[in-house]
Scaffold this active site. Structure first.
Site, PDB file in Angstrom:
ATOM      1  N   TRP A 153       0.698  -1.201  -0.046  1.00 48.68           N
ATOM      2  CA  TRP A 153      -0.046  -0.021   0.151  1.00 48.68           C
ATOM      3  C   TRP A 153       0.807   1.258   0.296  1.00 48.68           C
ATOM      4  O   TRP A 153       1.854   1.471   0.903  1.00 48.68           O
ATOM      5  CB  TRP A 153      -1.087  -0.005   1.139  1.00 48.68           C
TER       6      TRP A 153
ATOM      7  N   GLU B 294      -3.197  -3.110  -2.653  1.00 44.16           N
ATOM      8  CA  GLU B 294      -4.410  -2.401  -1.849  1.00 44.16           C
ATOM      9  C   GLU B 294      -4.502  -0.770  -2.284  1.00 44.16           C
ATOM     10  O   GLU B 294      -3.805   0.015  -2.317  1.00 44.16           O
ATOM     11  CB  GLU B 294      -3.747  -2.106  -0.277  1.00 44.16           C
TER      12      GLU B 294
ATOM     13  N   LYS C 245      -7.109   2.540  -2.643  1.00 39.28           N
ATOM     14  CA  LYS C 245      -7.577   3.700  -1.811  1.00 39.28           C
ATOM     15  C   LYS C 245      -8.301   4.842  -2.547  1.00 39.28           C
ATOM     16  O   LYS C 245      -8.027   5.143  -3.799  1.00 39.28           O
ATOM     17  CB  LYS C 245      -6.445   4.215  -0.828  1.00 39.28           C
TER      18      LYS C 245
ATOM     19  N   ASP D 256      -9.658  -2.814   1.090  1.00 32.40           N
ATOM     20  CA  ASP D 256     -10.064  -2.290   2.421  1.00 32.40           C
ATOM     21  C   ASP D 256     -11.251  -1.756   2.361  1.00 32.40           C
ATOM     22  O   ASP D 256     -11.644  -0.739   1.823  1.00 32.40           O
ATOM     23  CB  ASP D 256      -8.980  -1.451   2.761  1.00 32.40           C
TER      24      ASP D 256
ATOM     25  N   HIS E 222     -11.971   2.005   2.120  1.00 34.43           N
ATOM     26  CA  HIS E 222     -11.098   2.908   0.905  1.00 34.43           C
ATOM     27  C   HIS E 222     -12.117   3.075  -0.042  1.00 34.43           C
ATOM     28  O   HIS E 222     -11.607   3.084  -1.308  1.00 34.43           O
ATOM     29  CB  HIS E 222      -9.763   2.032   0.697  1.00 34.43           C
TER      30      HIS E 222
ATOM     31  N   HIS F 292      -8.940  -6.116   3.986  1.00 36.84           N
ATOM     32  CA  HIS F 292      -8.560  -5.501   5.178  1.00 36.84           C
ATOM     33  C   HIS F 292      -9.961  -5.141   5.669  1.00 36.84           C
ATOM     34  O   HIS F 292     -10.564  -4.151   5.139  1.00 36.84           O
ATOM     35  CB  HIS F 292      -7.778  -4.150   4.876  1.00 36.84           C
TER      36      HIS F 292
ATOM     37  N   ASP G 187     -12.441   7.311   6.258  1.00 34.72           N
ATOM     38  CA  ASP G 187     -11.454   6.157   6.371  1.00 34.72           C
ATOM     39  C   ASP G 187     -10.833   6.162   7.870  1.00 34.72           C
ATOM     40  O   ASP G 187      -9.659   6.175   7.887  1.00 34.72           O
ATOM     41  CB  ASP G 187     -10.638   6.132   5.402  1.00 34.72           C
TER      42      ASP G 187
ATOM     43  N   ASP H  73     -10.692   4.429  10.430  1.00 37.67           N
ATOM     44  CA  ASP H  73     -10.115   3.118  11.183  1.00 37.67           C
ATOM     45  C   ASP H  73     -10.576   2.823  12.300  1.00 37.67           C
ATOM     46  O   ASP H  73      -9.776   2.608  13.304  1.00 37.67           O
ATOM     47  CB  ASP H  73      -8.517   3.051  10.913  1.00 37.67           C
TER      48      ASP H  73
ATOM     49  N   ASP I 201      -7.594  -4.086   9.925  1.00 38.07           N
ATOM     50  CA  ASP I 201      -6.677  -3.091   9.570  1.00 38.07           C
ATOM     51  C   ASP I 201      -7.472  -1.788  10.190  1.00 38.07           C
ATOM     52  O   ASP I 201      -8.379  -1.039   9.705  1.00 38.07           O
ATOM     53  CB  ASP I 201      -6.450  -2.943   8.412  1.00 38.07           C
TER      54      ASP I 201
END
Ligand code: RNT
Ligand code: ZN
Length: 416
Positions: A182, A223, A225, A256, A259, A283, A291, A293, A323
């Protein structure tokens, strides 16, 4: 204690043709890649490391953050004692354990030996990630797509070095290592050239992945995004970029779920991806408005993702990793909550009468399908979960929270 509740649940699910024993068995085989970076807010062990960059952010300053490999590994052990099953630990390059400073393009498998020892002793697998942020060479937010060939060279060499580390993980542990690439590359404002950076990224990836490594040991994932903080207008490694890249190479797409655009869901992408790729990677995270997390909770989209994996009969085709990084609550609590929820979602999906539900859809009986899906939410799923925990010798109920609180008092709060 008798298992009356489980026996009742087993019978109840059996009425629908669902075998709870088979579900528990399938779940026990499912390794989740537990991200080491929840333990220290994506800090890592580099001696002179600066602050987190790359358009990602961990917010909060809950006390007790792990400050070194010993503390991080102790915290991971605590997590492992509270989650059922055997898993993998996901390591980033910045978690190398070196004597003196070793720059990222010079990292060697030996710098990760402590992780291999740690994993071997506990029967875990390991995954790896090149770290292409929080470094002077990524100061302007560009790495593999940088216009300066010297910068690209540094990051290409770093990625090559990490593939070697990943191969070493796979070989030593006998469990395939996922090397996930990534990059944070992008621009804050509308770029003048969208093609050039992507062309450079493509060429860099071609060089990184040119060396064939036995897939038994290592697979490479890419990955994508949509945007990052400070890079809102353009992301070099977009979804289309990597989906096409993966389709035309040995690399595997990693999705992810933080993303994508907020109303776009990864659950809906899973079956499409699986139709065209042998393997995909995920993820799993939780974005709140962006995003962000946040810790993974047992929400609709998590369940929906798990359902797609199960319904596509793809448990062995999806590399599952977590993640997220929340620094505002106890980090062990954050970890355990996410892992247990991912497993609960898989179990929930495994306990659905999926063939019956598909048949309702094909018959066009959407009334029964809707009503049944709602009824299934109140099936005795929790009793099967508890049985799985009991058999795995980990707390089946909320008592694990007390156990973390005690750990916080005895261990984490003493880190000053
Ligand atoms: C960033 C990506 C990436 C990182 C980790 C730390 O948006 O999700 O996977 O979170 O590599
Ligand atoms: Zn991610």
């Amino acid at each position: 204690m008798s298992n009356e509740r489980y026996e009742y649940a087993k019978a109840k699910y059996a009425e629908l043709g669902v075998d709870t024993e088979a579900a528990i068995l399938a779940l026990s085989d499912e390794r989740i890649s537990i991200h080491c970076w929840q333990g220290d807010d994506v800090g890592g062990f580099e001696k002179n490391s600066g602050s987190l960059s790359g358009g990602i952010a961990a917010t909060g300053n809950y006390p007790g953050k792990a400050r070194n490999p010993q503390e991080l590994m102790a915290d991971i052990d605590k997590v492992l004692s509270l989650v059922p099953g055997k898993h993998k630990i996901n390591v980033h390059a910045i978690y190398a354990v070196t004597d003196g400073p070793v720059d990222r393009d010079k990292l060697k498998p030996e710098h990760f030996k402590v992780w291999v020892d740690f994993a071997k002793k506990r029967g875990l697998g390991l995954d790896i990630n090149p770290t292409m942020f929080s470094h002077p060479m990524a100061a302007d937010g560009l790495t593999l797509s940088h216009p300066d060939e010297k910068v690209r060279r540094f990051w290409i060499d770093h990625c090559k070095a990490m593939r070697k580390v990943g191969e070493y993980f796979g070989r030593e542990l006998g469990i395939t290592c996922v090397n996930n690439i990534w990059i944070p590359d992008g621009y804050k404002d509308t770029p003048a050239d969208r093609f050039g950076p992507r062309k450079r990224l493509k060429e860099a990836l071609d060089e990184i992945l040119a060396e064939k490594i036995d897939k038994k040991y290592l697979v490479d994932t890419v990955e994508s995004k949509v945007f990052g903080i400070g890079v809102e207008s353009y992301t070099v490694g977009s979804h289309e970029f990597y989906m096409n890249y993966a389709a035309n190479s040995d690399a595997i797409c990693l999705l992810d779920n933080g993303h994508y655009h907020p109303t776009e869901v990864v659950s809906d992408k899973i079956p499409s991806m699986l139709l065209f790729s042998d393997k995909i990677a995920l993820h799993v995270t939780r974005g709140v408005r962006w995003d962000s997390d946040h810790v993974v909770i047992f929400d609709e989209e998590l369940k929906e993702m798990a359902k797609e994996i199960v319904r596509c009969d793809a448990l062995d085709r999806v590399f599952l990793a977590l993640d997220y990084f929340d620094a505002s609550i106890n980090r062990v609590t954050a970890w355990v909550t996410g892992v247990r929820n991912m497993q609960k979602a898989l179990l929930f999906a495994l306990l659905l009468p999926n063939e019956k539900l598909k048949a309702l859809q094909d018959k066009g009986d959407f009334s029964r399908l809707l009503a049944m899906n709602e009824e299934l939410k109140f099936f005795p799923f929790a009793d099967v979960w508890q049985e799985f925990c009991r058999r795995s010798d980990v707390p089946a109920d909320e008592s694990w929270i007390d156990s973390v609180e005690e750990y916080e008092r005895e261990v984490q709060s003493k880190r000053k």
